[in-house]
Design a protein around this motif. Structure first.
Motif, short mmCIF file in Angstrom:
data_model
loop_
_atom_site.label_atom_id
_atom_site.label_comp_id
_atom_site.label_asym_id
_atom_site.label_seq_id
_atom_site.Cartn_x
_atom_site.Cartn_y
_atom_site.Cartn_z
N LEU A 185 0.81 -1.21 0.00
CA LEU A 185 0.00 0.00 0.00
C LEU A 185 0.85 1.27 0.00
CD1 LEU A 185 -2.82 -0.99 2.52
CD2 LEU A 185 -3.00 -0.81 0.04
N LYS A 186 2.12 1.16 0.40
CA LYS A 186 2.97 2.36 0.41
C LYS A 186 3.36 2.79 -1.00
CE LYS A 186 7.34 -0.04 1.07
NZ LYS A 186 8.44 -0.28 1.96
N ASP A 187 3.18 1.91 -1.97
CA ASP A 187 3.54 2.24 -3.35
C ASP A 187 2.39 2.85 -4.14
OD1 ASP A 187 6.08 1.20 -2.86
OD2 ASP A 187 5.46 -0.82 -3.43
N LEU A 188 1.25 3.09 -3.52
CA LEU A 188 0.12 3.70 -4.21
C LEU A 188 0.45 5.15 -4.56
CD1 LEU A 188 -2.87 2.38 -2.08
CD2 LEU A 188 -2.19 1.61 -4.34
N PRO A 189 0.03 5.60 -5.75
CA PRO A 189 0.32 6.98 -6.13
C PRO A 189 -0.47 7.98 -5.28
CG PRO A 189 -1.11 5.94 -7.75
CD PRO A 189 -0.71 4.88 -6.77
N VAL A 190 0.19 9.03 -4.81
CA VAL A 190 -0.43 10.03 -3.96
C VAL A 190 -1.03 11.15 -4.81
CG1 VAL A 190 -0.04 11.67 -2.12
CG2 VAL A 190 1.09 9.46 -2.06
N GLU A 191 -0.26 11.76 -5.67
CA GLU A 191 -0.69 12.80 -6.62
C GLU A 191 -1.66 13.82 -6.04
OE1 GLU A 191 -2.15 11.11 -10.25
OE2 GLU A 191 -0.58 9.62 -10.28
N GLY A 192 -1.21 14.58 -5.06
CA GLY A 192 -2.01 15.68 -4.53
C GLY A 192 -3.10 15.26 -3.56
N THR A 193 -3.20 13.99 -3.26
CA THR A 193 -4.20 13.52 -2.30
C THR A 193 -3.50 13.28 -0.97
OG1 THR A 193 -5.34 12.40 -4.10
CG2 THR A 193 -5.97 11.77 -1.88
N ALA A 194 -4.20 13.54 0.12
CA ALA A 194 -3.62 13.31 1.44
C ALA A 194 -3.24 11.84 1.59
CB ALA A 194 -4.61 13.72 2.52
N ALA A 195 -2.10 11.60 2.22
CA ALA A 195 -1.59 10.24 2.36
C ALA A 195 -2.57 9.33 3.12
CB ALA A 195 -0.24 10.26 3.07
N TYR A 196 -3.25 9.88 4.12
CA TYR A 196 -4.17 9.03 4.88
C TYR A 196 -5.36 8.59 4.02
CZ TYR A 196 -7.57 12.84 5.67
OH TYR A 196 -8.50 13.83 5.51
N ARG A 197 -5.78 9.46 3.10
CA ARG A 197 -6.88 9.08 2.21
C ARG A 197 -6.44 8.00 1.21
NH1 ARG A 197 -10.20 14.69 1.21
NH2 ARG A 197 -11.03 14.72 3.30
N VAL A 198 -5.21 8.09 0.76
CA VAL A 198 -4.68 7.07 -0.15
C VAL A 198 -4.62 5.73 0.57
CG1 VAL A 198 -2.66 6.36 -1.48
CG2 VAL A 198 -3.40 8.75 -1.54
N LEU A 199 -4.12 5.75 1.82
CA LEU A 199 -4.02 4.52 2.60
C LEU A 199 -5.41 3.94 2.88
CD1 LEU A 199 -2.42 2.45 4.20
CD2 LEU A 199 -2.41 4.06 6.13
N ALA A 200 -6.35 4.78 3.29
CA ALA A 200 -7.72 4.31 3.54
C ALA A 200 -8.34 3.76 2.26
CB ALA A 200 -8.58 5.45 4.10
N GLY A 201 -8.12 4.43 1.14
CA GLY A 201 -8.64 3.96 -0.14
C GLY A 201 -8.05 2.62 -0.53
N GLY A 202 -6.77 2.42 -0.26
CA GLY A 202 -6.13 1.14 -0.57
C GLY A 202 -6.71 0.00 0.25
N ILE A 203 -6.91 0.25 1.54
CA ILE A 203 -7.50 -0.79 2.41
C ILE A 203 -8.94 -1.07 1.96
CG2 ILE A 203 -8.25 -1.30 4.77
CD1 ILE A 203 -5.77 0.30 5.73
N ARG A 204 -9.67 -0.01 1.64
CA ARG A 204 -11.06 -0.16 1.16
C ARG A 204 -11.09 -0.98 -0.13
NH1 ARG A 204 -11.96 4.58 -0.71
NH2 ARG A 204 -11.90 5.57 1.32
N ASP A 205 -10.18 -0.69 -1.06
CA ASP A 205 -10.12 -1.43 -2.32
C ASP A 205 -9.79 -2.90 -2.09
OD1 ASP A 205 -10.74 0.91 -3.64
OD2 ASP A 205 -8.67 1.31 -4.29
N TRP A 206 -8.86 -3.16 -1.19
CA TRP A 206 -8.50 -4.55 -0.88
C TRP A 206 -9.68 -5.30 -0.28
CZ3 TRP A 206 -2.96 -5.82 1.14
CH2 TRP A 206 -2.02 -5.39 0.21
#
Length: 153
Positions: free
Chosen positions: A13-34
């Motif tokens: 999940l640390k390799d997910l692209p951030v691109e202007g999005t808050a890191a916590y939202r990217v992490l939450a989105g990754g867990i949600r997707d999984w």
């Protein structure tokens, strides 16, 4: 028994692209997707915030806010000391014991109908004591002494 996932398994999940999005939202989105694609099973206990922080190399605030966002959206449930458990939105906690009906409900009648403040049928006694004329006469007769009694004269 709950399934626990080690923090190292969430390292991709640390390799997910951030691109202007808050890191916590990217992490939450990754867990949600999984969770949605089946890589995480509902009921799986996520790693502790500290363990995931060390595995991903992010701040603890990032992990804390990601878990909070998952809880807010309904994709996780937390219990202090037990961890964060992933679930589908709208899925309540599973009961391990049967549901018992309440034992005392003073303001309710059988069948669950709430009757406090509801007026009953109209009174036929004109509001005098809660009974009709026949009942009052019968009560008066019961109070009279028997015929032939010395007190009756």
């Amino acid at each position: 028994m709950s399934l626990r996932i080690p923090a190292a398994k969430l390292a991709p999940l640390k390799d997910l692209p951030v691109e202007g999005t808050a890191a916590y939202r990217v992490l939450a989105g990754g867990i949600r997707d999984w969770l949605m694609d089946g890589r995480l099973v509902p009921g799986t206990v996520l790693p502790s915030e500290r363990a995931l922080t060390a595995a991903l190399g992010v701040s603890r605030t990032t992990v804390t806010r990601a878990y909070q966002e998952l809880v807010k959206e309904g994709y996780a449930a937390t219990r202090r000391g037990s961890g964060t458990v992933v679930r589908f939105p709208g899925a309540g906690p599973r009961r391990t014991e049967p549901v018992r009906p309440p034992t005392h409900r003073p303001d309710r009648r059988p069948g669950g109908l709430h009757l406090r403040g509801v007026r009953g049928p109209a009174r036929t006694d004109g509001g005098r004591g809660g009974c009709d004329v026949r009942t009052r006469r019968a009560r008066a007769r019961d109070r009279l002494p028997p015929a032939g009694d010395a007190r009756a004269t």
